[in-house]
Design a protein around this motif. Structure first.
Motif, PDB file in Angstrom:
ATOM      1  N   VAL A  35      51.455  -8.728  35.851  1.00  0.00           N
ATOM      2  CA  VAL A  35      50.935  -8.692  34.490  1.00  0.00           C
ATOM      3  C   VAL A  35      52.144  -8.330  33.641  1.00  0.00           C
ATOM      4  O   VAL A  35      52.750  -7.275  33.830  1.00  0.00           O
ATOM      5  CB  VAL A  35      49.815  -7.644  34.337  1.00  0.00           C
ATOM      6  N   TRP A  36      52.512  -9.218  32.723  1.00  0.00           N
ATOM      7  CA  TRP A  36      53.744  -8.991  31.954  1.00  0.00           C
ATOM      8  C   TRP A  36      53.597  -9.598  30.575  1.00  0.00           C
ATOM      9  O   TRP A  36      52.571 -10.146  30.231  1.00  0.00           O
ATOM     10  CB  TRP A  36      54.932  -9.535  32.737  1.00  0.00           C
ATOM     11  N   GLY A  37      54.636  -9.461  29.782  1.00  0.00           N
ATOM     12  CA  GLY A  37      54.615  -9.890  28.395  1.00  0.00           C
ATOM     13  C   GLY A  37      54.446 -11.376  28.157  1.00  0.00           C
ATOM     14  O   GLY A  37      54.427 -11.826  27.009  1.00  0.00           O
ATOM     15  N   GLY A  38      54.323 -12.161  29.213  1.00  0.00           N
ATOM     16  CA  GLY A  38      53.986 -13.573  29.089  1.00  0.00           C
ATOM     17  C   GLY A  38      55.102 -14.485  28.628  1.00  0.00           C
ATOM     18  O   GLY A  38      54.859 -15.642  28.311  1.00  0.00           O
ATOM     19  N   SER A  39      56.331 -13.990  28.628  1.00  0.00           N
ATOM     20  CA  SER A  39      57.444 -14.777  28.099  1.00  0.00           C
ATOM     21  C   SER A  39      58.204 -15.515  29.189  1.00  0.00           C
ATOM     22  O   SER A  39      58.296 -15.053  30.322  1.00  0.00           O
ATOM     23  CB  SER A  39      58.415 -13.851  27.357  1.00  0.00           C
ATOM     24  N   HIS A  40      58.781 -16.638  28.797  1.00  0.00           N
ATOM     25  CA  HIS A  40      59.671 -17.389  29.685  1.00  0.00           C
ATOM     26  C   HIS A  40      61.114 -16.952  29.495  1.00  0.00           C
ATOM     27  O   HIS A  40      62.002 -17.354  30.245  1.00  0.00           O
ATOM     28  CB  HIS A  40      59.548 -18.904  29.437  1.00  0.00           C
ATOM     29  N   ALA A  41      61.362 -16.112  28.519  1.00  0.00           N
ATOM     30  CA  ALA A  41      62.734 -15.750  28.139  1.00  0.00           C
ATOM     31  C   ALA A  41      63.315 -14.643  29.014  1.00  0.00           C
ATOM     32  O   ALA A  41      62.612 -13.728  29.435  1.00  0.00           O
ATOM     33  CB  ALA A  41      62.763 -15.314  26.674  1.00  0.00           C
ATOM     34  N   LEU A  58      50.179 -14.824  38.171  1.00  0.00           N
ATOM     35  CA  LEU A  58      50.782 -14.438  36.895  1.00  0.00           C
ATOM     36  C   LEU A  58      49.727 -14.313  35.804  1.00  0.00           C
ATOM     37  O   LEU A  58      48.987 -15.255  35.535  1.00  0.00           O
ATOM     38  CB  LEU A  58      51.797 -15.485  36.435  1.00  0.00           C
ATOM     39  N   VAL A  59      49.694 -13.136  35.178  1.00  0.00           N
ATOM     40  CA  VAL A  59      48.843 -12.912  34.010  1.00  0.00           C
ATOM     41  C   VAL A  59      49.762 -12.489  32.864  1.00  0.00           C
ATOM     42  O   VAL A  59      50.312 -11.390  32.868  1.00  0.00           O
ATOM     43  CB  VAL A  59      47.769 -11.826  34.264  1.00  0.00           C
ATOM     44  N   GLY A  60      49.933 -13.387  31.903  1.00  0.00           N
ATOM     45  CA  GLY A  60      50.779 -13.110  30.745  1.00  0.00           C
ATOM     46  C   GLY A  60      49.956 -12.566  29.592  1.00  0.00           C
ATOM     47  O   GLY A  60      48.874 -13.091  29.314  1.00  0.00           O
ATOM     48  N   ILE A  61      50.468 -11.537  28.957  1.00  0.00           N
ATOM     49  CA  ILE A  61      49.833 -10.968  27.768  1.00  0.00           C
ATOM     50  C   ILE A  61      50.857 -11.108  26.646  1.00  0.00           C
ATOM     51  O   ILE A  61      51.819 -10.346  26.579  1.00  0.00           O
ATOM     52  CB  ILE A  61      49.457  -9.481  27.954  1.00  0.00           C
ATOM     53  N   SER A  62      50.658 -12.082  25.794  1.00  0.00           N
ATOM     54  CA  SER A  62      51.619 -12.340  24.734  1.00  0.00           C
ATOM     55  C   SER A  62      51.029 -11.963  23.388  1.00  0.00           C
ATOM     56  O   SER A  62      49.919 -11.442  23.297  1.00  0.00           O
ATOM     57  CB  SER A  62      52.049 -13.808  24.748  1.00  0.00           C
ATOM     58  N   VAL A  63      51.789 -12.227  22.375  1.00  0.00           N
ATOM     59  CA  VAL A  63      51.393 -11.890  21.015  1.00  0.00           C
ATOM     60  C   VAL A  63      51.679 -13.103  20.128  1.00  0.00           C
ATOM     61  O   VAL A  63      52.636 -13.846  20.378  1.00  0.00           O
ATOM     62  CB  VAL A  63      52.143 -10.611  20.550  1.00  0.00           C
ATOM     63  N   GLU A  64      50.853 -13.310  19.134  1.00  0.00           N
ATOM     64  CA  GLU A  64      50.999 -14.496  18.284  1.00  0.00           C
ATOM     65  C   GLU A  64      52.416 -14.659  17.744  1.00  0.00           C
ATOM     66  O   GLU A  64      52.943 -15.764  17.676  1.00  0.00           O
ATOM     67  CB  GLU A  64      49.975 -14.432  17.149  1.00  0.00           C
ATOM     68  N   LEU A  65      53.046 -13.552  17.406  1.00  0.00           N
ATOM     69  CA  LEU A  65      54.414 -13.554  16.897  1.00  0.00           C
ATOM     70  C   LEU A  65      55.384 -14.245  17.856  1.00  0.00           C
ATOM     71  O   LEU A  65      56.357 -14.865  17.434  1.00  0.00           O
ATOM     72  CB  LEU A  65      54.850 -12.096  16.653  1.00  0.00           C
ATOM     73  N   MET A  79      46.454 -14.162  24.473  1.00  0.00           N
ATOM     74  CA  MET A  79      47.176 -13.994  23.209  1.00  0.00           C
ATOM     75  C   MET A  79      46.539 -12.847  22.434  1.00  0.00           C
ATOM     76  O   MET A  79      45.317 -12.793  22.294  1.00  0.00           O
ATOM     77  CB  MET A  79      47.120 -15.280  22.377  1.00  0.00           C
ATOM     78  N   THR A  80      47.379 -11.949  21.932  1.00  0.00           N
ATOM     79  CA  THR A  80      46.895 -10.830  21.125  1.00  0.00           C
ATOM     80  C   THR A  80      47.415 -10.975  19.702  1.00  0.00           C
ATOM     81  O   THR A  80      48.369 -11.715  19.453  1.00  0.00           O
ATOM     82  CB  THR A  80      47.348  -9.480  21.718  1.00  0.00           C
ATOM     83  N   VAL A  81      46.799 -10.250  18.789  1.00  0.00           N
ATOM     84  CA  VAL A  81      47.175 -10.390  17.377  1.00  0.00           C
ATOM     85  C   VAL A  81      48.433  -9.621  17.016  1.00  0.00           C
ATOM     86  O   VAL A  81      49.141 -10.005  16.088  1.00  0.00           O
ATOM     87  CB  VAL A  81      46.024  -9.968  16.431  1.00  0.00           C
ATOM     88  N   ASP A  82      48.703  -8.523  17.729  1.00  0.00           N
ATOM     89  CA  ASP A  82      49.897  -7.741  17.403  1.00  0.00           C
ATOM     90  C   ASP A  82      50.413  -7.008  18.637  1.00  0.00           C
ATOM     91  O   ASP A  82      49.791  -7.046  19.705  1.00  0.00           O
ATOM     92  CB  ASP A  82      49.639  -6.770  16.245  1.00  0.00           C
ATOM     93  N   ARG A  86      48.766  -5.937  22.348  1.00  0.00           N
ATOM     94  CA  ARG A  86      49.426  -6.412  23.564  1.00  0.00           C
ATOM     95  C   ARG A  86      49.643  -5.254  24.540  1.00  0.00           C
ATOM     96  O   ARG A  86      49.334  -5.353  25.728  1.00  0.00           O
ATOM     97  CB  ARG A  86      50.757  -7.063  23.208  1.00  0.00           C
ATOM     98  N   LYS A  87      50.169  -4.134  24.038  1.00  0.00           N
ATOM     99  CA  LYS A  87      50.395  -2.970  24.897  1.00  0.00           C
ATOM    100  C   LYS A  87      49.080  -2.473  25.504  1.00  0.00           C
ATOM    101  O   LYS A  87      49.032  -2.117  26.683  1.00  0.00           O
ATOM    102  CB  LYS A  87      51.075  -1.837  24.131  1.00  0.00           C
ATOM    103  N   ALA A  88      48.036  -2.465  24.703  1.00  0.00           N
ATOM    104  CA  ALA A  88      46.733  -2.015  25.203  1.00  0.00           C
ATOM    105  C   ALA A  88      46.245  -2.918  26.330  1.00  0.00           C
ATOM    106  O   ALA A  88      45.734  -2.437  27.348  1.00  0.00           O
ATOM    107  CB  ALA A  88      45.714  -1.963  24.062  1.00  0.00           C
ATOM    108  N   GLN A  89      46.410  -4.222  26.178  1.00  0.00           N
ATOM    109  CA  GLN A  89      45.990  -5.162  27.216  1.00  0.00           C
ATOM    110  C   GLN A  89      46.855  -5.039  28.472  1.00  0.00           C
ATOM    111  O   GLN A  89      46.352  -5.131  29.591  1.00  0.00           O
ATOM    112  CB  GLN A  89      46.038  -6.605  26.695  1.00  0.00           C
ATOM    113  N   LEU A  90      48.156  -4.850  28.285  1.00  0.00           N
ATOM    114  CA  LEU A  90      49.050  -4.692  29.430  1.00  0.00           C
ATOM    115  C   LEU A  90      48.627  -3.491  30.273  1.00  0.00           C
ATOM    116  O   LEU A  90      48.628  -3.556  31.508  1.00  0.00           O
ATOM    117  CB  LEU A  90      50.504  -4.544  28.970  1.00  0.00           C
ATOM    118  N   LEU A  91      48.257  -2.414  29.636  1.00  0.00           N
ATOM    119  CA  LEU A  91      47.815  -1.232  30.368  1.00  0.00           C
ATOM    120  C   LEU A  91      46.411  -1.423  30.942  1.00  0.00           C
ATOM    121  O   LEU A  91      46.154  -1.065  32.093  1.00  0.00           O
ATOM    122  CB  LEU A  91      47.860   0.015  29.479  1.00  0.00           C
ATOM    123  N   ALA A  92      45.527  -2.020  30.175  1.00  0.00           N
ATOM    124  CA  ALA A  92      44.148  -2.217  30.640  1.00  0.00           C
ATOM    125  C   ALA A  92      44.091  -3.092  31.892  1.00  0.00           C
ATOM    126  O   ALA A  92      43.253  -2.874  32.763  1.00  0.00           O
ATOM    127  CB  ALA A  92      43.301  -2.836  29.533  1.00  0.00           C
TER     128      ALA A  92
END
Length: 176
Positions: A35-41, A58-65, A79-82, A86-92
Motif C-alpha cells: 500500500v503506497w502513494g500510488g506513484s510511478h515516479a 499493489l494498492v495505490g493511494i494517490s491524490v488528485e494533485l 484517488m483522494t481529494v487532498d 491520502r495519509k488517512a487512507q494509507l494508514l487505514a
C-alpha cells in the motif's frame, strides 16, 4: 499483510535504490500487499515494480494533485481529494507501516503516524529501514524526546529501526 510504505517519489542513487528493490522483492515474494502513494515516479515506482514482479499485490493511494503520476499497473488505485485524506487512507489500509528513504512528504507521513500511535489511535507496527544511516538524525531526536519525557509511551513501542530489508520483515513478523 498489507504493508504501507512511505518513501521518496524522486529517482535516487543506487545506494538507496538497491535496498528498496530488495525490500520490494521480499515483500512481493512473501505474498504481501504494498500500500503506497500510488506513484510511478522515483523510488515509489521502483518499489511497485519490484513488488509486482515478485508476485505481490499493489494498492495505490494517490491524490488528485498527483493524478498524472499514478502507477498504471496497480491492482487497486484510490484517488483522494487532498494529502490529508491520502495519509488517512494509507494508514487505514495498513496492517503495518514501513519507512524507506524520503523527503519532507515522507517525514510528514511518519511523524503523523507516530503522533496517532502515541495517542493510541492505532497500534500498527512502524519500522524504519535506516539505509546508510539516513534516519540517524530522526532516531537521535526521538531518543532525546523519549529520554527527556516528551513521549507518553516508550519509544520502542512507537517505532523500531532496521538496517536491512530482511530485518524489516523480521520485525514485522515478530510484531504480529
Amino acid at each position: 499483510m498489507n504493508i504501507t510504505v512511505f518513501c521518496s517519489a524522486y529517482s535516487l542513487d543506487a545506494h538507496y535504490t538497491a535496498p528498496a528493490a530488495e525490500f520490494a522483492r521480499l515483500l512481493g515474494a512473501g505474498g504481501h500487499t504494498l500500500v503506497w502513494g500510488g506513484s510511478h515516479a522515483g523510488l515509489m515506482g521502483l518499489l511497485a515494480d519490484g513488488v509486482k514482479e515478485a508476485g505481490g499485490r499493489l494498492v495505490g493511494i494517490s491524490v488528485e494533485l498527483l493524478a498524472h503520476k499514478t502507477y498504471e499497473g496497480a491492482d487497486e488505485l484510490v484517488m483522494t481529494v487532498d494529502l490529508a485524506a491520502r495519509k488517512a487512507q494509507l494508514l487505514a489500509r495498513a496492517d503495518a507501516v514501513v519507512v524507506l528513504v524520503g523527503g519532507l512528504g515522507t517525514l510528514d507521513e511518519v511523524t503523523e503516524v507516530l503522533e496517532l500511535k502515541k495517542h493510541a489511535l492505532h497500534d500498527k507496527p512502524v519500522v524504519v529501514l535506516d539505509t546508510e544511516g539516513f534516519y540517524a538524525g530522526l532516531r537521535t531526536q526521538l531518543e532525546r524526546m523519549d529520554a527527556e519525557g516528551f513521549l507518553p509511551r516508550p519509544l520502542a513501542e512507537l517505532i523500531t529501526f532496521a538496517r536491512t530489508p530482511a530485518e524489516v520483515l523480521d520485525r514485522l513478523d515478530r510484531a504480529r
